[in-house]
Design an enzyme around this catalytic site. Structure first.
Site, PDB file in Angstrom:
ATOM      1  N   ASP A  35       0.852  -1.192   0.000  1.00  0.00           N
ATOM      2  CA  ASP A  35       0.000   0.000   0.000  1.00  0.00           C
ATOM      3  C   ASP A  35       0.890   1.245   0.000  1.00  0.00           C
ATOM      4  O   ASP A  35       2.073   1.179   0.353  1.00  0.00           O
ATOM      5  CB  ASP A  35      -0.954   0.021   1.202  1.00  0.00           C
ATOM      6  CG  ASP A  35      -0.238   0.138   2.546  1.00  0.00           C
ATOM      7  OD1 ASP A  35       0.811  -0.512   2.721  1.00  0.00           O
ATOM      8  OD2 ASP A  35      -0.724   0.879   3.428  1.00  0.00           O
TER       9      ASP A  35
ATOM     10  N   GLU B 170       0.055  -0.840   5.879  1.00  0.00           N
ATOM     11  CA  GLU B 170       1.113  -0.229   6.687  1.00  0.00           C
ATOM     12  C   GLU B 170       0.891   1.268   6.844  1.00  0.00           C
ATOM     13  O   GLU B 170       1.090   1.826   7.920  1.00  0.00           O
ATOM     14  CB  GLU B 170       2.487  -0.497   6.052  1.00  0.00           C
ATOM     15  CG  GLU B 170       3.668  -0.242   6.988  1.00  0.00           C
ATOM     16  CD  GLU B 170       4.140   1.204   7.035  1.00  0.00           C
ATOM     17  OE1 GLU B 170       4.879   1.546   7.960  1.00  0.00           O
ATOM     18  OE2 GLU B 170       3.753   1.992   6.144  1.00  0.00           O
TER      19      GLU B 170
HETATM   20  N1  BES Z   1       8.788   3.572   5.473  1.00  0.00           N
HETATM   21  C1  BES Z   1       8.048   4.338   6.398  1.00  0.00           C
HETATM   22  C2  BES Z   1       8.691   4.456   7.765  1.00  0.00           C
HETATM   23  C3  BES Z   1      10.061   5.061   7.809  1.00  0.00           C
HETATM   24  C4  BES Z   1      10.490   5.990   6.886  1.00  0.00           C
HETATM   25  C5  BES Z   1      10.913   4.700   8.811  1.00  0.00           C
HETATM   26  C6  BES Z   1      11.760   6.514   6.961  1.00  0.00           C
HETATM   27  C7  BES Z   1      12.167   5.244   8.907  1.00  0.00           C
HETATM   28  C8  BES Z   1      12.588   6.154   7.963  1.00  0.00           C
HETATM   29  C9  BES Z   1       6.664   3.764   6.552  1.00  0.00           C
HETATM   30  O1  BES Z   1       6.083   3.352   5.367  1.00  0.00           O
HETATM   31  C10 BES Z   1       5.783   4.856   7.086  1.00  0.00           C
HETATM   32  O2  BES Z   1       5.648   5.862   6.456  1.00  0.00           O
HETATM   33  N2  BES Z   1       5.177   4.634   8.221  1.00  0.00           N
HETATM   34  C11 BES Z   1       4.247   5.517   8.797  1.00  0.00           C
HETATM   35  C12 BES Z   1       3.560   4.769   9.892  1.00  0.00           C
HETATM   36  C13 BES Z   1       2.266   5.337  10.365  1.00  0.00           C
HETATM   37  C14 BES Z   1       1.282   5.552   9.266  1.00  0.00           C
HETATM   38  C15 BES Z   1       1.687   4.446  11.431  1.00  0.00           C
HETATM   39  C16 BES Z   1       4.934   6.765   9.344  1.00  0.00           C
HETATM   40  O3  BES Z   1       6.065   6.699   9.835  1.00  0.00           O
HETATM   41  O4  BES Z   1       4.329   7.823   9.251  1.00  0.00           O
HETATM   42 MN    MN Z   2       5.362   5.375   4.423  1.00  0.00          MN
END
Ligand code: BES
Ligand code: MN
Length: 458
Positions: free
Chosen positions: A91, A156
């Site tokens: 997603d 996710e």
């Molecule tokens: N890939 C990211 C998380 C991330 C990005 C971790 C860069 C470390 C460095 C992930 O897909 C993401 O965006 N997660 C969301 C989680 C939330 C929606 C619960 C976030 O971090 O905003």
């Molecule tokens: Mn993300």
């Protein structure tokens, strides 16, 4: 091993074309109108996994389906073949605002060594690198030193609501020695990275309601509180001039940074001036007493993600709006408890809410921060794979993003997660013109190919 690496080298053009096919699905999990696209994307992914020689299935949940694909199981269990899980997500974040994209978000465009599309770096491209590495083993008949299971979910970006339950009900099948995730970043192309900490998160929405309907601001303006003004004032009170969150108790449990970590951070290549330029701000801003690297990886935040009220169309409309809403997330760091922070934030908001408006707070997702040993045998094995694939000395990072499910991998499966990110700071994750670097794509495949040998020896 050389035959695997040769296979990767010889097939890059096809791999990029396949990644383009994957990126054409508008698999936006936050938007109900894209349900069909999510389903189609999962279907494509399962087929693709089967084509490269994996056993693959779609696992329906109460939300978006999970794709599970694995190598043929051998003699698992104690003393047997090690088993690693590779987690990723198909997603993507909403692509809006569309007018800021140089080319449409779901029509991949290649320019130089970059591929532009929503989801390219976060997370389709990064995760696809692992699939291609495993394809290279399977198609060249090279035996893998371990069993592998891919778990690729579709929720996710909206908090992985149904994945924890899935882990619990499939413990037997998913039980593994470690989880590998490429969904984080690296400082630049010469610094591959192992990320050993992520921030946690709580999400919620604040609504303030004033008059029963939008009012003529000439006839009634002056006798009722304006909800948008009330919310602005309220939010304005939540941060002091030193950039600290002004909510009593907010920092109580924050784990302090060790002198050793601060020293490591200061060695990272990103300079403040580069960061300022990359982000397009007049001046950086952050909590006093901490460097930008510390601020964005190991300190908690209170962030307004969206702010709505009143008339948004062309021209003017003279009203006092009936309501206003703010979408908020707080990033959390090790030792902060999401439930406790949610409670103290809500209690404080209610306490400072003026009597002229009604406040409603709707809770969203939440997750605690993640912290794992950067020197475990598995971590050292990952460092060797990074070094071998990129030809540069890898660095250790703490990062500010969140991947809520990694906590459940530990709690439910007892497995640590190795975060081996392939994203660059300029990849525009969650922003317009998201891209993925094709050198990182290729080096990521090599890293994955080397990783299974290194991890299985560890
Ligand atoms: N890939 C990211 C998380 C991330 C990005 C971790 C860069 C470390 C460095 C992930 O897909 C993401 O965006 N997660 C969301 C989680 C939330 C929606 C619960 C976030 O971090 O905003
Ligand atoms: Mn993300």
């Amino acid at each position: 091993m050389q035959v695997v690496l040769d296979y990767l080298k010889q097939n890059q053009t096809r791999f990029v074309a396949e990644l383009c096919d994957y990126l054409r699905f508008a698999s936006v999990s936050a938007q109900p109108q894209h349900q069909k696209d999510l389903r189609a994307c999962a279907g494509w992914l399962v087929n693709h996994c089967k084509q490269i020689g994996l056993e693959a299935k779609i696992c329906p949940t109460d939300g978006h389906s999970i794709v599970v694909a694995r190598t043929k199981k051998r003699n698992g269990g104690p003393g047997g073949t090690p088993h690693f899980m590779i987690y990723g997500h198909y997603d993507v974040q909403p692509p809006e605002p569309l007018d800021l994209w140089k080319s449409p978000p779901f029509e991949p465009r290649i320019e130089g060594r970059s591929i532009f599309a929503r989801g390219s770096t976060d997370n389709k491209g990064q995760n696809f690198a692992h699939l291609k590495a495993v394809e290279a083993y399977l198609k060249t008949g090279t035996p893998l030193p371990c069993d592998l299971t891919f778990v690729i979910e579709g929720e996710e970006e909206v908090g992985s609501k149904h994945l924890a339950k899935f882990l619990k009900s499939n413990r037997g099948e998913l039980n593994c020695d470690a989880v590998v995730v490429s969904d984080t970043g690296m400082p630049d192309k010469k610094h591959p990275a192992l990320t050993y900490a992520l921030r946690g998160i709580i999400a919620f929405e604040i609504t303030l309601r004033g008059p029963a309907r939008d009012l003529h601001s000439g006839i009634f303006g002056g006798v009722v509180d304006n909800p948008a003004m009330a919310l602005s004032q309220l939010l304005g009170k939540l941060r002091d001039k030193n950039g600290r969150i002004a909510i009593p108790g907010f920092y109580d449990d924050v784990a302090p940074l060790s002198a050793c970590e601060r020293k490591e951070f200061s060695r990272l290549p990103m300079k403040d001036s580069e960061l300022q330029k990359l982000l397009g701000v007049k001046k950086l801003f952050g909590e006093r007493g901490f460097t930008p690297t510390e601020q964005r990886s190991a300190r908690p935040t209170f962030e307004i993600n969206g702010l709505t009220s009143g008339y948004q169309g062309a021209g003017t409309k003279t009203i006092v709006p009936a309501w206003t809403r703010a979408k908020i997330t707080c990033r959390l760091v090790p030792d902060q408890n999401p439930a406790r922070i949610r409670k103290i934030v809500c209690d404080h908001l209610k306490k400072i809410c003026p009597p002229t408006v009604r406040m409603e707070i709707e809770a969203g997702h939440g997750a605690e921060a993640y912290l794992v040993s950067p020197t475990s045998p598995h971590a050292q094995a990952a460092m060797r794979a990074l070094r071998g694939a990129f030809g540069h000395e890898p660095v250790l990072l703490r990062e500010g993003g969140s991947i809520p499910i990694v906590n459940d991998f530990k709690k439910v499966l007892g497995a640590d997660t190795l975060l081996l990110g392939l994203g660059l700071p300029g990849d525009n994750a969650h922003s317009p013109n998201e891209k993925f670097d094709l050198d990182n794509f290729e080096n990521g495949q090599r890293m994955s190919a080397l990783l299974w040998r290194e991890l299985s020896r560890a």
